[in-house]
Design a protein around this motif. Structure first.
Motif, mmCIF file in Angstrom:
data_model
loop_
_atom_site.group_PDB
_atom_site.id
_atom_site.type_symbol
_atom_site.label_atom_id
_atom_site.label_comp_id
_atom_site.label_asym_id
_atom_site.label_seq_id
_atom_site.Cartn_x
_atom_site.Cartn_y
_atom_site.Cartn_z
ATOM 1 N N TRP A 111 0.725 -1.149 -0.186
ATOM 2 C CA TRP A 111 0.150 0.427 -0.247
ATOM 3 C C TRP A 111 0.903 1.499 -0.189
ATOM 4 O O TRP A 111 0.336 2.294 -0.057
ATOM 5 C CB TRP A 111 -1.214 0.435 1.580
ATOM 6 N N GLU A 112 2.136 1.678 0.158
ATOM 7 C CA GLU A 112 2.824 2.178 0.608
ATOM 8 C C GLU A 112 3.433 2.632 -1.069
ATOM 9 O O GLU A 112 3.825 1.623 -2.877
ATOM 10 C CB GLU A 112 3.903 1.993 0.781
ATOM 11 N N GLU A 113 2.911 4.128 -2.136
ATOM 12 C CA GLU A 113 4.094 4.785 -2.886
ATOM 13 C C GLU A 113 5.737 4.397 -2.596
ATOM 14 O O GLU A 113 6.481 4.282 -3.728
ATOM 15 C CB GLU A 113 3.236 6.326 -2.493
ATOM 16 N N ASP A 114 5.951 4.597 -1.593
ATOM 17 C CA ASP A 114 7.368 4.629 -1.447
ATOM 18 C C ASP A 114 8.152 3.024 -0.426
ATOM 19 O O ASP A 114 6.833 3.194 0.435
ATOM 20 C CB ASP A 114 8.765 5.832 -1.117
#
Length: 275
Positions: A111-114
């Motif tokens: 769920w993390e962009e980075d």
């Protein structure tokens, strides 16, 4: 051409029957076509309903990995503030399985962009407080497999965890593969940790080899404790001449240590007695 009344009547009846038959066939075809369209639409609605139900089911019950954790859904309903604590608790509750740990971590970062390297470092600190050395090893190895955390700080954490998990040979192999090839830049603190591992586990040949490799780059030990370990290793290995050389070369560490000691201040009671 002249036609008799009988022939004309017969031709008219046949024509009439042909028209009626064509109308019947056309009506039948239309009915069948409408039925087929209806059936096709009905099947499409049913399939669409089943797909929707399936998707809804997957959203509540996503695919599970080997450890029983929901893949690509882990922590999706947890606030960012609580994500680290959630991960630590989840990792502590898992079975001791590499697949379970890796699957959980994959789902947690999905769920993390980075890549959340900062949050993972916080989780590692929390696991250290719990002395979960084996789990720390798994987390760091997963990070490295993703090409993340390739710093001396992370390497030091892994070395320490391997040592605390009673895996000195693995720590040695990791040192040789990732760290020991570039001794002119490795922090002394990390070198000291590796020497301590060698010293405690009677891997003395590796200890003196590491020290001599550092000396080859003209790197001087910052602490006398390092010199003592090296001197002890030389003595146990029967290399007394090298022991004397090391003690003599770095004698200043011992003399400076004594000279830097401040005289003890007299206590208030002693001052009263003197007064």
């Amino acid at each position: 051409m002249w036609k008799s009344p009988a022939i004309s009547y017969l031709v008219a009846r046949l024509t009439q029957l042909g028209v009626i038959r064509a109308q019947v066939l056309s009506s039948s075809y239309s009915t069948v076509a409408q039925a087929q369209v209806y059936n096709h639409r009905t099947r499409k609605v049913v399939v669409s309903s089943e797909d929707q139900h399936s998707n809804q089911g997957n959203s509540h019950f996503p695919e599970k990995n080997a450890g029983g954790e929901n893949r690509n859904q882990i922590g999706w309903n947890v606030s960012r503030k609580n994500k680290v604590n959630f991960l630590v608790k989840t990792l502590l509750d898992l079975n001791d399985s590499k697949e379970a740990v890796y699957g959980t971590l994959d789902g947690w970062v999905a769920w993390e962009e980075d890549f959340p390297i900062g949050k993972l470092k916080m989780a590692l600190i929390a696991l250290e407080k719990e002395q979960q050395w084996h789990r720390i090893i798994q987390v760091i190895k997963w990070m490295l497999s993703k090409g993340q955390g390739t710093t001396m700080g992370t390497y030091g954490q892994l070395i320490r965890a391997l040592d605390m998990d009673q895996r000195p040979e693995e720590a040695h192999k990791f040192w040789q593969k990732k760290i020991g090839m570039d001794l002119h830049a490795v922090p002394w603190q990390l070198c000291k940790s590796m020497m301590s591992i060698y010293y405690r586990n009677n891997m003395l040949e590796n200890l003196v080899k590491l020290f001599e490799g550092l000396e080859a780059f003209d790197r001087k030990p910052p602490q006398k404790s390092i010199v003592r370990k090296v001197a002890d290793a030389y003595e146990i290995l029967g290399r007394l001449d090298k022991k004397e050389r090391v003690l003599e070369k770095y004698n200043y560490l011992f003399t400076e240590d004594r000279s830097l000691k401040k005289p003890r201040k007299a206590s208030s009671k002693e001052k009263k007695k003197l007064g």
